[in-house]
Design a protein around this motif. Sequence first.
Motif, short mmCIF file in Angstrom:
data_model
loop_
_atom_site.label_atom_id
_atom_site.label_comp_id
_atom_site.label_asym_id
_atom_site.label_seq_id
_atom_site.Cartn_x
_atom_site.Cartn_y
_atom_site.Cartn_z
N HIS A 190 62.28 37.70 44.78
CA HIS A 190 63.64 37.96 45.23
C HIS A 190 64.16 39.28 44.67
O HIS A 190 64.87 40.01 45.36
CB HIS A 190 64.56 36.78 44.87
CG HIS A 190 64.32 35.60 45.77
ND1 HIS A 190 65.23 34.59 45.93
CD2 HIS A 190 63.28 35.28 46.57
CE1 HIS A 190 64.75 33.70 46.79
NE2 HIS A 190 63.58 34.09 47.18
N ALA A 246 62.63 41.84 46.80
CA ALA A 246 63.27 41.85 48.13
C ALA A 246 64.58 42.64 48.06
O ALA A 246 64.92 43.40 48.97
CB ALA A 246 63.51 40.43 48.61
N LEU A 264 65.82 42.52 56.22
CA LEU A 264 66.47 43.41 55.25
C LEU A 264 67.89 43.72 55.68
O LEU A 264 68.83 43.68 54.88
CB LEU A 264 65.69 44.71 55.10
CG LEU A 264 64.46 44.69 54.20
CD1 LEU A 264 63.70 46.00 54.33
CD2 LEU A 264 64.85 44.45 52.76
N LEU A 286 71.13 42.71 53.49
CA LEU A 286 72.08 43.73 53.04
C LEU A 286 73.44 43.53 53.69
O LEU A 286 74.48 43.61 53.03
CB LEU A 286 71.56 45.12 53.41
CG LEU A 286 70.42 45.68 52.57
CD1 LEU A 286 69.83 46.91 53.26
CD2 LEU A 286 70.88 46.05 51.17
N GLU A 309 68.30 33.19 50.28
CA GLU A 309 67.04 32.88 49.60
C GLU A 309 65.87 32.81 50.58
O GLU A 309 64.77 33.29 50.29
CB GLU A 309 67.17 31.56 48.84
CG GLU A 309 68.09 31.64 47.60
CD GLU A 309 69.56 31.84 47.93
OE1 GLU A 309 70.00 31.46 49.03
OE2 GLU A 309 70.29 32.39 47.06
N ARG A 322 65.08 36.37 51.65
CA ARG A 322 64.35 37.12 50.64
C ARG A 322 62.90 36.67 50.56
O ARG A 322 62.01 37.46 50.24
CB ARG A 322 65.06 37.03 49.28
CG ARG A 322 66.34 37.85 49.35
CD ARG A 322 67.09 37.99 48.07
NE ARG A 322 68.18 38.96 48.30
CZ ARG A 322 69.05 39.34 47.39
NH1 ARG A 322 68.97 38.85 46.16
NH2 ARG A 322 70.00 40.20 47.68
N GLY A 323 62.67 35.39 50.88
CA GLY A 323 61.29 34.92 50.96
C GLY A 323 60.55 35.59 52.11
O GLY A 323 59.39 35.99 51.97
N ILE A 350 61.27 38.51 53.36
CA ILE A 350 61.05 39.91 52.96
C ILE A 350 59.87 39.99 52.01
O ILE A 350 59.00 40.86 52.15
CB ILE A 350 62.33 40.49 52.31
CG1 ILE A 350 63.46 40.57 53.35
CG2 ILE A 350 62.05 41.87 51.73
CD1 ILE A 350 64.85 40.79 52.73
N ALA A 351 59.83 39.09 51.04
CA ALA A 351 58.73 39.09 50.07
C ALA A 351 57.40 38.94 50.76
O ALA A 351 56.41 39.59 50.40
CB ALA A 351 58.94 37.98 49.03
N LEU A 409 56.40 42.10 52.18
CA LEU A 409 55.96 43.06 51.17
C LEU A 409 54.58 42.73 50.62
O LEU A 409 54.06 43.43 49.75
CB LEU A 409 56.97 43.10 50.00
CG LEU A 409 58.39 43.59 50.32
CD1 LEU A 409 59.31 43.39 49.12
CD2 LEU A 409 58.38 45.06 50.73
N GLY A 410 54.02 41.62 51.11
CA GLY A 410 52.68 41.25 50.68
C GLY A 410 52.63 40.42 49.41
O GLY A 410 51.57 40.25 48.81
N LEU A 411 53.78 39.87 49.02
CA LEU A 411 53.83 39.12 47.77
C LEU A 411 53.53 37.64 47.95
O LEU A 411 53.31 36.93 46.99
CB LEU A 411 55.22 39.26 47.12
CG LEU A 411 55.54 40.65 46.60
CD1 LEU A 411 57.03 40.77 46.30
CD2 LEU A 411 54.74 40.95 45.34
N ARG A 412 53.60 37.14 49.20
CA ARG A 412 53.38 35.71 49.45
C ARG A 412 52.25 35.53 50.45
O ARG A 412 52.17 36.30 51.39
CB ARG A 412 54.65 35.07 50.05
CG ARG A 412 55.77 34.89 49.08
CD ARG A 412 57.06 34.66 49.83
NE ARG A 412 57.15 33.33 50.38
CZ ARG A 412 58.09 32.44 50.05
NH1 ARG A 412 58.97 32.75 49.15
NH2 ARG A 412 58.14 31.26 50.63
#
Lengths: 349, 382
Positions: A237, A240, B317, B321, B369, B372-373, B375-376, B379-382
Amino acid sequence: MPDDESRLIAETTGRILQSADLTAAATAVEQGAWPQPLWAALDDAGLPLTWVPEDAGGVGAGPAAGFEVVRLLGLHAAPVPLAETLLATRLLALAGVQPPEGPLTLALAPDTARIGASGRLTGHADAVPFARHCETLLVIAADADGQPVLCLLPRAACTLTPGQSIAGEPADRIAFDAKPLATAKGLTWDACRAWGAAIRAMQMAGVLEQVLNLCLTYAQDRVQFGKPIGKFQAIQHALAELAGEVAAASAAADAAARELARSPSVDAAALAEVAAAKIRCGEAASLGAAIAHQVHGAIGTTYEHSLHLYTRRLWAWRDSFGPEAEWSLVLGRAALAGGGAGLWPFAAR
Amino acid sequence: MTVSFRFDPADMPPGADALRAEVREFLQQERARGSFDPVLGTPTGLSRDFSRRVGARGWIGMTWPQAYGGHGRSQIERYIVSEEMLAARAPVRAHWVADRQSGPLLLHYGTEEMKRQIIPRIVRGEVTFCIGLSEPNSGSDVFASQTRADRVAEGWRINGTKLWTSFAHHADYMIGMFRTAPATKEDRRYGLSQFLVDMKTPGITVRPIINMAGMHDFNEVHFQDVILPAENLLGTEGRASDQATAELAYERSGPDRFLETFSILVALADALGPDASDAAIAAVGREMAHLRTLRHMSLSVAGMLNRGATPTVEGALVKDLGTNWEQALPGRMRPVALPPGADRTALDAVLRQFTLLGPKMTIQGGTREVLRGIIARGLGLR
């Protein structure tokens, strides 16, 4: 999409910056050295001449191309006054003055530098980036009517007191009482400030992109509690949120660059867009630096780790050519000129 | 993987400026006749008459095929109309959902009969849609829906409850997501189907939910042995999750995700008048910087969608925002000092309203939340 010219110039710049040891260069610069190999490589590729008109011996590239270079200088945290040189040559070109050779830097000094009727430049300017390494300096001083005058001055004619920005780059005080090599009028203070601010906004947008990628790499490499820290929701988060700031900075800086391409002499609409970009990028810089350090933990606070090369430049450039507070006044005044009914038309121009 | 964001400007179609001027003139006329207040809008934000007048101007179903009564115009033209309406606080709710997502869904997955019967009525501003998605036990976990659709001789029998259904009490139709089969171990999103529901069908009970601001937007919608014709299944049985994804890209990043509280700035500007302090001016300037940036990003995403891209991360995003910014606006403007003798009445009223409505802005249509998941993941985080 950048146009062909911009893409070519960006590729050239990127290649040079990627193959340089910029960490070593930044450290050397912080210790007072001039990064000769790096400057030479950029100079050989003609990059300082990007915004010098063709008939003055330059590349004569459009605004978009120069801004691509500026973005890359931020992305790589390049410790050279190339952005400053581009800015100075841009303003000189707008005023019809041939730029000198070599690295250039700019001192915007409406309150502390005066050019009298005799043509003598007196006063001082503070925190001039890389002044000690530039043979010629561009000082923008006020004449008797308070109007801006571009003055090219040899560094040798100044008394220089070395200083440093928070980023560890030279930021010197220069004091002068001398006749400039050349002067020019015709630009407004707003135009000079706006070009400076837009360049800093674009540099910050570039830095922020790199900062995000450093964080993503770190989050995937650093293992704690049996897994990469990027697997924790709190980190996801935070990143993000950082991505949001990076995206916003990119959008804002690009919008300002486009407006300056449309209106190089900076009309009211362009000034408003630059103001918005400087504010938004300044805020993104602050929040972005904070998130990046939090994600990187202790190691990211060390001198040895490269993160500070980026975050310190964010902290330096958010204050350069006007912090958010100053530009908020500019934008607020413009926005409120039409009252409540005029606010949306102002926003949606 | 290196991440980079570029928000290229959307191509403005010819006639964009003229369209914008047209809409502004229409809104000016509507304000003059008292249809809505520029700061407070209307008590419910919903007016069937207003929607009909908007429809008569050709501003509903703008991008839909002319064969079904649409106007065949571009996404950007639709964007221009949308943002002008939202910034003005015009009462668009009677047609908003139908225009934004229900109509496009029917055009994609509905029968010929449905399209011919319903699309022209949406375009004319005569029909209101609601979305049956959330349930008492499935909000963020939308694919945990349990309201059942069982096959019967007459078609489908629906039993269960939908929750948080905005304007169900005004709606002519619902697009409802019901479970037609259990989820599988391999695919927990499987088994949900989208249906067209005529809200006059026997067995449907709508109960109001009053929000903290004292307004009736949300409802509980109870289904007891509600029979839907077989052809009311939209698209592929069991595949609602795929069908909904495309919808969400559109929903996620439009101007309704950051313009909801804009009229606070209008009220503040009016209250400040010509003698605003530097602090107040700077406060407004800061918000305008954020608004401009959000608009650049949102328009850019609309341009990407127009070119056939699916900018999932960019869309999320912009929504993250945008909703955070619009939600924070009343809190940030509350402390701004007005000149002595200024009239705070309208400003205080709109600050109060948006403070009370604030919490829902980062919850509705996908919580912060969840966003943001997404988005994550991007970004390749999940």
